[in-house]
Design a protein around this motif. Structure first.
Motif, PDB file in Angstrom:
ATOM      1  N   ASP A  56       0.840  -1.201   0.000  1.00 11.90           N
ATOM      2  CA  ASP A  56       0.000   0.000   0.000  1.00 11.90           C
ATOM      3  C   ASP A  56       0.871   1.246   0.000  1.00 11.90           C
ATOM      4  O   ASP A  56       0.462   2.292  -0.470  1.00 11.90           O
ATOM      5  CB  ASP A  56      -0.900   0.041   1.232  1.00 11.90           C
ATOM      6  CG  ASP A  56      -2.199  -0.718   1.049  1.00 11.90           C
ATOM      7  OD1 ASP A  56      -2.438  -1.235  -0.055  1.00 11.90           O
ATOM      8  OD2 ASP A  56      -2.958  -0.801   2.025  1.00 11.90           O
ATOM      9  N   GLY A  57       2.059   1.146   0.576  1.00  9.39           N
ATOM     10  CA  GLY A  57       2.920   2.307   0.611  1.00  9.39           C
ATOM     11  C   GLY A  57       4.239   2.047   1.299  1.00  9.39           C
ATOM     12  O   GLY A  57       4.464   0.996   1.900  1.00  9.39           O
ATOM     13  N   ILE A  58       5.099   3.050   1.196  1.00 15.61           N
ATOM     14  CA  ILE A  58       6.452   3.003   1.745  1.00 15.61           C
ATOM     15  C   ILE A  58       6.680   4.279   2.543  1.00 15.61           C
ATOM     16  O   ILE A  58       6.251   5.363   2.147  1.00 15.61           O
ATOM     17  CB  ILE A  58       7.487   2.922   0.601  1.00 15.61           C
ATOM     18  CG1 ILE A  58       7.309   1.620  -0.188  1.00 15.61           C
ATOM     19  CG2 ILE A  58       8.913   3.061   1.129  1.00 15.61           C
ATOM     20  CD1 ILE A  58       8.104   1.559  -1.476  1.00 15.61           C
ATOM     21  N   LEU A  59       7.356   4.131   3.668  1.00 11.61           N
ATOM     22  CA  LEU A  59       7.767   5.257   4.501  1.00 11.61           C
ATOM     23  C   LEU A  59       9.285   5.208   4.610  1.00 11.61           C
ATOM     24  O   LEU A  59       9.850   4.183   4.981  1.00 11.61           O
ATOM     25  CB  LEU A  59       7.136   5.142   5.887  1.00 11.61           C
ATOM     26  CG  LEU A  59       7.660   6.057   6.995  1.00 11.61           C
ATOM     27  CD1 LEU A  59       7.345   7.518   6.699  1.00 11.61           C
ATOM     28  CD2 LEU A  59       7.086   5.636   8.341  1.00 11.61           C
ATOM     29  N   VAL A  60       9.938   6.309   4.261  1.00 12.42           N
ATOM     30  CA  VAL A  60      11.390   6.411   4.380  1.00 12.42           C
ATOM     31  C   VAL A  60      11.689   7.478   5.426  1.00 12.42           C
ATOM     32  O   VAL A  60      11.194   8.599   5.333  1.00 12.42           O
ATOM     33  CB  VAL A  60      12.045   6.788   3.031  1.00 12.42           C
ATOM     34  CG1 VAL A  60      13.558   6.867   3.180  1.00 12.42           C
ATOM     35  CG2 VAL A  60      11.659   5.795   1.938  1.00 12.42           C
ATOM     36  N   LEU A  61      12.472   7.104   6.424  1.00 10.87           N
ATOM     37  CA  LEU A  61      12.834   8.024   7.499  1.00 10.87           C
ATOM     38  C   LEU A  61      14.348   8.117   7.615  1.00 10.87           C
ATOM     39  O   LEU A  61      15.044   7.097   7.530  1.00 10.87           O
ATOM     40  CB  LEU A  61      12.273   7.542   8.841  1.00 10.87           C
ATOM     41  CG  LEU A  61      10.754   7.528   8.990  1.00 10.87           C
ATOM     42  CD1 LEU A  61      10.367   6.900  10.314  1.00 10.87           C
ATOM     43  CD2 LEU A  61      10.193   8.927   8.874  1.00 10.87           C
TER      44      LEU A  61
END
Length: 129
Positions: A56-61
């Motif tokens: 559904d999605g990607i989070l890059v921190l």
């Protein structure tokens, strides 16, 4: 790591239109938490056609600080990317995220979190649309 980049077509969007529609930067403005950069790439319902049926999605921190940090993402159902979770980088392996979206980031760490695809495809959308 190149294996992370090639793990999802969401990392390889090939037009400005797709990037503008699917990529959003968070933790910006006068209330931002210093040292933290946050970016999402959406394959959620609002983004249009599905590009990656697995996510559904990607989070890059990124934590550029000398100290570990927490960051409230507001995203649920995320997990550390399996390539990082099983990788050799001792800093990235320590990164984590709670079910309610509180990310724990070691100092000087880049971490990628993924949300597996659900029938709702409810991942965050670019609020600048």
């Amino acid at each position: 790591q190149l294996r992370v980049r090639y793990s999802s077509p969401l990392f390889r969007l090939d037009s400005a239109e797709l990037i503008n529609k699917r990529v959003a930067f968070h933790n910006t403005g006068p209330d931002q938490q210093p040292g933290i950069m946050a970016m999402t790439i959406s394959d959620g319902a609002c983004a249009g056609d599905v590009i990656d049926p697995e996510l559904d999605g990607i989070l890059v921190l990124f934590n550029a600080d000398n100290e570990p940090r927490t960051y409230e993402t507001g995203l649920s159902g995320m997990r550390l990317h399996p390539i990082l979770a099983n990788g050799a980088d001792p800093q990235a392996v320590q990164a984590g995220i709670s079910e309610n979206g509180t990310a724990e980031l070691p100092a000087h760490t880049a971490a990628v979190f993924i949300k597996p695809a659900t029938s709702e495809r409810d991942f965050v959308c670019n609020e600048h649309e």
